[in-house]
Design a protein around this motif. Structure first.
Motif, PDB file in Angstrom:
ATOM      1  N   UNK A  39       0.856  -1.183   0.000  1.00 21.85           N
ATOM      2  CA  UNK A  39       0.000   0.000   0.000  1.00 21.85           C
ATOM      3  C   UNK A  39       0.891   1.232   0.000  1.00 21.85           C
ATOM      4  N   UNK A  40       0.420   2.277  -0.667  1.00 22.95           N
ATOM      5  CA  UNK A  40       1.156   3.532  -0.666  1.00 22.95           C
ATOM      6  C   UNK A  40       2.532   3.438  -1.292  1.00 22.95           C
ATOM      7  N   UNK A  41       2.692   2.532  -2.265  1.00 23.21           N
ATOM      8  CA  UNK A  41       3.980   2.397  -2.934  1.00 23.21           C
ATOM      9  C   UNK A  41       5.008   1.583  -2.180  1.00 23.21           C
ATOM     10  N   UNK A  42       4.623   0.979  -1.037  1.00 22.61           N
ATOM     11  CA  UNK A  42       5.544   0.187  -0.230  1.00 22.61           C
ATOM     12  C   UNK A  42       5.003  -1.236  -0.058  1.00 22.61           C
ATOM     13  N   UNK A  56      10.386  -0.505  -1.810  1.00 19.51           N
ATOM     14  CA  UNK A  56       9.826   0.380  -2.828  1.00 19.51           C
ATOM     15  C   UNK A  56       9.264  -0.461  -3.971  1.00 19.51           C
ATOM     16  N   UNK A  57       7.971  -0.296  -4.259  1.00 16.43           N
ATOM     17  CA  UNK A  57       7.300  -1.115  -5.270  1.00 16.43           C
ATOM     18  C   UNK A  57       7.941  -0.960  -6.643  1.00 16.43           C
ATOM     19  N   UNK A 263      -3.772   2.783   8.067  1.00 18.11           N
ATOM     20  CA  UNK A 263      -2.329   2.594   8.105  1.00 18.11           C
ATOM     21  C   UNK A 263      -1.710   3.106   6.812  1.00 18.11           C
ATOM     22  N   UNK A 264      -0.572   3.782   6.943  1.00 14.07           N
ATOM     23  CA  UNK A 264       0.115   4.380   5.811  1.00 14.07           C
ATOM     24  C   UNK A 264       1.585   3.968   5.825  1.00 14.07           C
ATOM     25  N   UNK A 265       2.245   4.139   4.693  1.00 16.95           N
ATOM     26  CA  UNK A 265       3.695   3.916   4.558  1.00 16.95           C
ATOM     27  C   UNK A 265       4.067   2.532   5.083  1.00 16.95           C
ATOM     28  N   UNK A 295      -2.013  10.632  15.318  1.00 21.29           N
ATOM     29  CA  UNK A 295      -1.110   9.796  14.535  1.00 21.29           C
ATOM     30  C   UNK A 295      -0.357   8.868  15.473  1.00 21.29           C
ATOM     31  N   UNK A 296      -0.098   7.646  15.000  1.00 21.68           N
ATOM     32  CA  UNK A 296       0.782   6.715  15.705  1.00 21.68           C
ATOM     33  C   UNK A 296       1.902   6.285  14.763  1.00 21.68           C
ATOM     34  N   UNK A 297       3.101   6.207  15.304  1.00 24.38           N
ATOM     35  CA  UNK A 297       4.248   5.716  14.545  1.00 24.38           C
ATOM     36  C   UNK A 297       4.750   4.442  15.212  1.00 24.38           C
TER      37      UNK A 297
END
Length: 335
Positions: A39-42, A56-57, A263-265, A295-297
């Motif tokens: 997702x998101x290119x990853x 990286x896709x 969820x991102x990145x 936000x959570x990291x």
């Protein structure tokens, strides 16, 4: 003969490699592990030697997996493949029991594990803690503890959340409150559910010292998968207010609720927001808002850092309005 057979089986078991997903990169490298999602290119792949690795896709040549995965080539529809097979450069083959289909990697927007709508038991949640101690001209101590959890079994989903906030300045308490909420959802279809909930808030500083709410109403679950969840609801509430001056009010209200997380990145960052906006059916107040956004990291699979903003508003009450905004930063545990 039996001894030879057992010896052969033992050697076969120890020498047969465990099934693993494989990703081939354009630079010639190869990564083996378990594909978690794309997702998101990853592309996120879990390895035994490096943990979760985002790739990286654009650097992926092809890949294969023996997992059942959902492959989305647009935002709304996806195809569940029983497995993925390596193909030519920039392509992958989806096998699903019918004729295999080869697609361009560039056409794929998401890859994730399909999550059944009705499961035997799914339990998830988080606990966030924030503390701030300042020793200067004015000594300040600030505490914030919050939790949120849900457990789903069959057509029932149980939800609970709560928080505690306390702030002192030069030994004078300026904030001291806690809240708790429990709700239960009964799914009528795959998406529609009926919600019943009860909540209680106690504040030892503000004029509005106690809030009790009992509500029920329909809701709709737009999605709930590896990338997050989103639901909306409508409630008819019975609310009781108690004020520090001894005054009391009770009334009925209608409210809209939301609960969203994404969820991102490569699942390293989570955006979330939830809340309730209500309108009394009488003239005791104009409206009430209780919301949070943050936000959570993810530092590890279970530990995270978080930033949150919380807003609590009661406007138009004859016994005193409430308008509080709180910002916190801290760490937490997620499961």
């Amino acid at each position: 003969m039996l001894t030879r057979t057992l010896l052969f089986l033992a050697v076969s078991i120890t020498t047969t490699p465990l099934l693993a997903d494989t990703v081939w990169l354009k630079n010639g490298d190869k990564i083996t592990g378990t594909i978690k999602l794309f997702d998101g290119g990853k592309l996120l792949i879990e390895t035994s030697y490096g943990g979760a690795i985002p790739v990286d896709w654009k650097q992926v040549k092809t890949l294969e997996s023996d997992q059942q995965l959902m492959v989305k080539q647009d935002q709304y529809q996806g195809e569940i493949a029983k497995s993925l097979k390596a193909s030519d450069d920039g392509k992958v083959t989806l096998t699903n029991g019918e004729a295999p289909k080869t697609v361009e990697l560039a056409s794929i927007q998401q890859i994730l594990k399909p999550k059944p709508v009705i499961t035997d038991l799914v339990w998830k949640g988080n606990v966030d803690l924030a503390m701030d101690f300042q020793k200067a001209e004015n000594d300040t101590d600030d505490y914030n503890l919050a939790f949120k959890t849900s457990a789903r079994h069959g057509q029932w989903r149980h939800n609970a959340k709560g928080d505690y906030n306390r702030e002192t300045q030069d030994d004078v308490v300026s904030t001291d409150n806690w809240s708790a909420e429990y709700s239960i959802d009964r799914f009528l279809t795959e998406k529609f559910f009926w919600d019943g909930r009860i909540s209680y808030k106690r504040d030892k500083v503000e004029d509005l010292s106690r809030q009790r709410v009992v509500g029920t109403g329909p809701g709709y679950q737009f999605w709930d998968d590896e990338l997050g969840a989103f639901k909306l609801g409508a409630l008819l509430n019975r609310t009781d207010y108690e004020f520090s001056n001894g005054g009391k009010e009770n009334f009925y209200s209608v409210a809209g609720t939301w609960d969203y997380n994404r969820f991102l990145i490569g699942k390293k960052v989570e955006f979330f927001t939830n809340g309730e906006l209500g309108k009394p059916l009488s003239n005791v107040a104009d409206y009430a808002l209780d919301a949070e956004v943050g936000l959570r990291y993810k530092v590890t699979d279970w530990a995270s850092l978080n930033l949150k903003a919380e807003k609590n508003v009661i406007s138009g009450s004859d016994d005193g309005d409430l308008d509080k905004t709180r910002y916190t930063a801290g760490f937490g545990v997620t499961w």
